[in-house]
Design an enzyme around this catalytic site. Structure first.
Site, PDB file in Angstrom:
ATOM      1  N   ARG A  38       0.842  -1.195   0.000  1.00  0.00           N
ATOM      2  CA  ARG A  38       0.000   0.000   0.000  1.00  0.00           C
ATOM      3  C   ARG A  38       0.877   1.245   0.000  1.00  0.00           C
ATOM      4  O   ARG A  38       1.811   1.348   0.785  1.00  0.00           O
ATOM      5  CB  ARG A  38      -0.934   0.000   1.212  1.00  0.00           C
ATOM      6  CG  ARG A  38      -1.887  -1.187   1.211  1.00  0.00           C
ATOM      7  CD  ARG A  38      -2.719  -1.235   2.495  1.00  0.00           C
ATOM      8  NE  ARG A  38      -3.580  -2.411   2.522  1.00  0.00           N
ATOM      9  CZ  ARG A  38      -3.201  -3.605   2.975  1.00  0.00           C
ATOM     10  NH1 ARG A  38      -1.976  -3.769   3.453  1.00  0.00           N
ATOM     11  NH2 ARG A  38      -4.033  -4.631   2.946  1.00  0.00           N
ATOM     12  N   ASP A  68      -0.726   3.265  -5.003  1.00  0.00           N
ATOM     13  CA  ASP A  68      -1.982   3.830  -4.503  1.00  0.00           C
ATOM     14  C   ASP A  68      -3.088   3.397  -5.453  1.00  0.00           C
ATOM     15  O   ASP A  68      -3.354   4.054  -6.461  1.00  0.00           O
ATOM     16  CB  ASP A  68      -1.898   5.354  -4.432  1.00  0.00           C
ATOM     17  CG  ASP A  68      -3.184   5.992  -3.939  1.00  0.00           C
ATOM     18  OD1 ASP A  68      -4.117   5.240  -3.573  1.00  0.00           O
ATOM     19  OD2 ASP A  68      -3.268   7.230  -3.924  1.00  0.00           O
ATOM     20  N   LYS A  70      -6.106   3.561  -5.393  1.00  0.00           N
ATOM     21  CA  LYS A  70      -7.257   4.452  -5.569  1.00  0.00           C
ATOM     22  C   LYS A  70      -7.112   5.299  -6.829  1.00  0.00           C
ATOM     23  O   LYS A  70      -8.081   5.877  -7.306  1.00  0.00           O
ATOM     24  CB  LYS A  70      -7.403   5.367  -4.346  1.00  0.00           C
ATOM     25  CG  LYS A  70      -7.725   4.621  -3.054  1.00  0.00           C
ATOM     26  CD  LYS A  70      -7.818   5.583  -1.883  1.00  0.00           C
ATOM     27  CE  LYS A  70      -8.099   4.824  -0.583  1.00  0.00           C
ATOM     28  NZ  LYS A  70      -8.134   5.749   0.588  1.00  0.00           N
ATOM     29  N   ARG A  93     -10.669 -11.420   1.368  1.00  0.00           N
ATOM     30  CA  ARG A  93     -11.979 -12.078   1.365  1.00  0.00           C
ATOM     31  C   ARG A  93     -12.533 -12.116  -0.062  1.00  0.00           C
ATOM     32  O   ARG A  93     -12.218 -11.251  -0.898  1.00  0.00           O
ATOM     33  CB  ARG A  93     -12.958 -11.322   2.261  1.00  0.00           C
ATOM     34  CG  ARG A  93     -12.703 -11.484   3.739  1.00  0.00           C
ATOM     35  CD  ARG A  93     -13.943 -11.130   4.539  1.00  0.00           C
ATOM     36  NE  ARG A  93     -13.604 -10.601   5.858  1.00  0.00           N
ATOM     37  CZ  ARG A  93     -14.490 -10.343   6.799  1.00  0.00           C
ATOM     38  NH1 ARG A  93     -15.788 -10.546   6.575  1.00  0.00           N
ATOM     39  NH2 ARG A  93     -14.108  -9.864   7.972  1.00  0.00           N
ATOM     40  N   ARG A  99     -13.790  -5.904  -6.480  1.00  0.00           N
ATOM     41  CA  ARG A  99     -14.136  -4.501  -6.210  1.00  0.00           C
ATOM     42  C   ARG A  99     -12.979  -3.559  -6.521  1.00  0.00           C
ATOM     43  O   ARG A  99     -13.202  -2.398  -6.883  1.00  0.00           O
ATOM     44  CB  ARG A  99     -14.581  -4.341  -4.761  1.00  0.00           C
ATOM     45  CG  ARG A  99     -15.932  -4.997  -4.463  1.00  0.00           C
ATOM     46  CD  ARG A  99     -16.492  -4.566  -3.135  1.00  0.00           C
ATOM     47  NE  ARG A  99     -15.723  -5.041  -2.000  1.00  0.00           N
ATOM     48  CZ  ARG A  99     -15.898  -6.233  -1.433  1.00  0.00           C
ATOM     49  NH1 ARG A  99     -16.795  -7.099  -1.931  1.00  0.00           N
ATOM     50  NH2 ARG A  99     -15.177  -6.590  -0.381  1.00  0.00           N
ATOM     51  N   GLY A 133     -12.660 -15.080  10.152  1.00  0.00           N
ATOM     52  CA  GLY A 133     -12.196 -16.286  10.834  1.00  0.00           C
ATOM     53  C   GLY A 133     -10.695 -16.288  10.960  1.00  0.00           C
ATOM     54  O   GLY A 133     -10.000 -15.446  10.364  1.00  0.00           O
ATOM     55  N   HIS A 134     -10.199 -17.221  11.737  1.00  0.00           N
ATOM     56  CA  HIS A 134      -8.762 -17.424  11.868  1.00  0.00           C
ATOM     57  C   HIS A 134      -8.466 -18.919  11.852  1.00  0.00           C
ATOM     58  O   HIS A 134      -9.373 -19.751  11.895  1.00  0.00           O
ATOM     59  CB  HIS A 134      -8.226 -16.785  13.146  1.00  0.00           C
ATOM     60  CG  HIS A 134      -7.913 -15.316  12.994  1.00  0.00           C
ATOM     61  ND1 HIS A 134      -6.980 -14.845  12.090  1.00  0.00           N
ATOM     62  CD2 HIS A 134      -8.409 -14.219  13.634  1.00  0.00           C
ATOM     63  CE1 HIS A 134      -6.911 -13.534  12.178  1.00  0.00           C
ATOM     64  NE2 HIS A 134      -7.770 -13.129  13.098  1.00  0.00           N
ATOM     65  N   ASN A 137     -10.419 -21.456  13.852  1.00  0.00           N
ATOM     66  CA  ASN A 137     -11.781 -21.701  13.392  1.00  0.00           C
ATOM     67  C   ASN A 137     -11.800 -22.656  12.201  1.00  0.00           C
ATOM     68  O   ASN A 137     -12.649 -23.548  12.112  1.00  0.00           O
ATOM     69  CB  ASN A 137     -12.460 -20.390  13.000  1.00  0.00           C
ATOM     70  CG  ASN A 137     -12.271 -19.292  14.025  1.00  0.00           C
ATOM     71  OD1 ASN A 137     -11.777 -18.221  13.707  1.00  0.00           O
ATOM     72  ND2 ASN A 137     -12.637 -19.552  15.273  1.00  0.00           N
ATOM     73  N   TYR A 138     -10.853 -22.460  11.291  1.00  0.00           N
ATOM     74  CA  TYR A 138     -10.845 -23.262  10.072  1.00  0.00           C
ATOM     75  C   TYR A 138     -10.545 -24.732  10.370  1.00  0.00           C
ATOM     76  O   TYR A 138     -11.201 -25.627   9.833  1.00  0.00           O
ATOM     77  CB  TYR A 138      -9.816 -22.703   9.072  1.00  0.00           C
ATOM     78  CG  TYR A 138      -9.965 -21.230   8.815  1.00  0.00           C
ATOM     79  CD1 TYR A 138     -11.223 -20.642   8.668  1.00  0.00           C
ATOM     80  CD2 TYR A 138      -8.853 -20.396   8.730  1.00  0.00           C
ATOM     81  CE1 TYR A 138     -11.368 -19.282   8.440  1.00  0.00           C
ATOM     82  CE2 TYR A 138      -8.988 -19.036   8.495  1.00  0.00           C
ATOM     83  CZ  TYR A 138     -10.241 -18.483   8.362  1.00  0.00           C
ATOM     84  OH  TYR A 138     -10.368 -17.146   8.144  1.00  0.00           O
ATOM     85  N   ASP A 164      -3.300 -21.940   8.578  1.00  0.00           N
ATOM     86  CA  ASP A 164      -2.656 -20.874   7.807  1.00  0.00           C
ATOM     87  C   ASP A 164      -1.572 -21.404   6.876  1.00  0.00           C
ATOM     88  O   ASP A 164      -1.569 -21.105   5.686  1.00  0.00           O
ATOM     89  CB  ASP A 164      -2.012 -19.856   8.757  1.00  0.00           C
ATOM     90  CG  ASP A 164      -3.019 -18.841   9.295  1.00  0.00           C
ATOM     91  OD1 ASP A 164      -4.157 -18.832   8.825  1.00  0.00           O
ATOM     92  OD2 ASP A 164      -2.637 -18.071  10.189  1.00  0.00           O
TER      93      ASP A 164
END
Length: 383
Positions: A38, A68, A70, A93, A99, A133-134, A137-138, A164
């Site tokens: 970024r 950038d 954007k 995600r 998007r 989730g992490h 959880n998976y 992971d």
């Protein structure tokens, strides 16, 4: 770079956990990995920037380009890069890349041979795909977490190694390399959807086979490989340190009994699970009688399947790890070396972690931008 993936070009979207680990694996193997950070990010180019750049081990071996996104100019830069890349890695995600304007359709329209690697916890579709989730959880959803821990206690988190890194990062790296090989034959790229739930479930293939056979129960801490068996467990020593024994096979178990002086006839009933708790108590008493160093002197290297439990300060200095060059030091930070070993195309770590945007101008020049174009992008704060 001389590794087996030399010549493969990868663009990595900066992210968390499994995506940078997969990118590190590919970079370790010689791929040229460009990390898209970024614009304006500070410190290390990753989730653990608070550590400082040189401690962000998973960011090693690749250069950083800060954009950038954007700005239309930055989006044009990324699309142009993807037009020349073999692989894109992202770990957002589902829907985030779309998007941003870089979904698979857009990218494949620019580069039909692009392998589009996506790693998420729940996968690109399914009822939980959009949920946070992490790792814990998976792996809970796969049946694997349930099997980990001591009897009568809650399941024990196996760090974040299973979800992971094992089920996510390594499966994505494997899938990406498979897809690159296929694309070289077919001329067509594809999407690699690496879900940590899928990967962690696959890691449990043997356990599911044992369970179907009736050789594995759903009782935690009661089975052959989960600490239930007294001959496959860790034990405390006299100095408070620990050792492991894994004497599954009868010949290894017999040698273990001989070396530790276990002469009681009760030890002979190795595979009678009903007697395991009593045998474990006997082993505990024996191993508590000497220090870890004393047990190493007696058992290490013998065919009893033994190893001391080392902490992360000790492990790099163990003679076997030293002989294997299993750990290296980069910018003063001790860390695991690339693996596996190759006889000819030897992998290496080309550099330590880069700060965000450290190589922006150099990368664009290397990938075909003119000096004037690079200067203009910098003036517009696109890079």
């Amino acid at each position: 770079m001389a590794g087996p993936l030399a010549g493969v070009r990868v663009v990595e979207m900066v992210g968390l956990g499994p995506c940078p680990f997969a990118a590190m694996m590919l970079a370790d193997m010689g791929a040229e990995v460009i990390r898209i950070d970024r614009h304006g990010a500070a410190g290390a180019a990753g989730a653990f920037s608070f550590l400082g750049t040189r401690h962000d081990v998973m960011a090693r071996g690749r250069r950083s380009l800060a954009l950038d996104l954007k700005q239309a100019g930055a989006r044009g830069v990324l699309l142009r890069l993807l037009g020349k890349a073999d692989v894109l890695l992202e770990g957002f995600r589902p829907g985030v890349m779309e998007r941003l304007g870089f979904g698979p359709d857009v990218c494949h329209a620019r580069n039909p041979k692009l392998v589009y690697g996506r790693v998420t916890g729940w996968g690109q579709h399914g009822p939980l795909a959009q949920a946070a989730g992490h790792d814990l959880n998976y792996i809970a959803l796969t049946g694997m977490l349930h099997a980990m821990g001591r009897a009568g206690e809650p399941p024990a988190p196996p760090l974040n190694l299973v979800g992971d890194f094992g089920g996510g990062a390594m499966m994505m790296a494997f899938g990406v390399v498979c897809a690159v090989l296929e694309a070289r034959a077919s001329g067509r790229g594809q999407v690699v959807d690496a879900a940590m739930t899928d990967g962690a479930a696959l890691l449990g293939a043997m356990m599911y086979g044992l369970r179907a056979h009736g050789s594995w129960s759903d009782a935690r801490g009661a089975d052959l490989l989960d600490g239930g068996a007294p001959f496959y467990a860790s034990y405390a020593c006299a100095d408070g340190k620990f050792i492991t024994v894994g004497s599954l096979e009868p010949q290894f178990y017999a040698l273990l009994l001989k070396l530790i002086g276990a002469t009681d006839a009760a030890f002979e009933a190795q595979m009678e699970a009903g007697g395991w708790p009593g045998l474990k108590a006997r082993f505990e008493a024996i191993f508590a009688g000497r220090t870890r160093a004393q047990w190493c002197e007696l058992l290490e290297g013998a065919d009893v399947c033994f190893a001391p439990v080392l902490d992360m300060a000790e492990a790099p200095g163990h003679p076997h790890n030293v002989a294997r060059a299993a750990f290296i030091e980069v910018d003063g930070v001790v860390q695991p070396a690339p693996a596996p070993h190759f006889s000819r195309t030897v992998p290496e770590v080309s550099s330590g972690p880069a700060s965000a945007g450290q190589h922006s101008a150099q990368i664009l020049a290397d990938w075909g931008w003119s000096a004037q174009d690079v200067a203009a992008l910098a003036a517009q704060r696109v890079i």
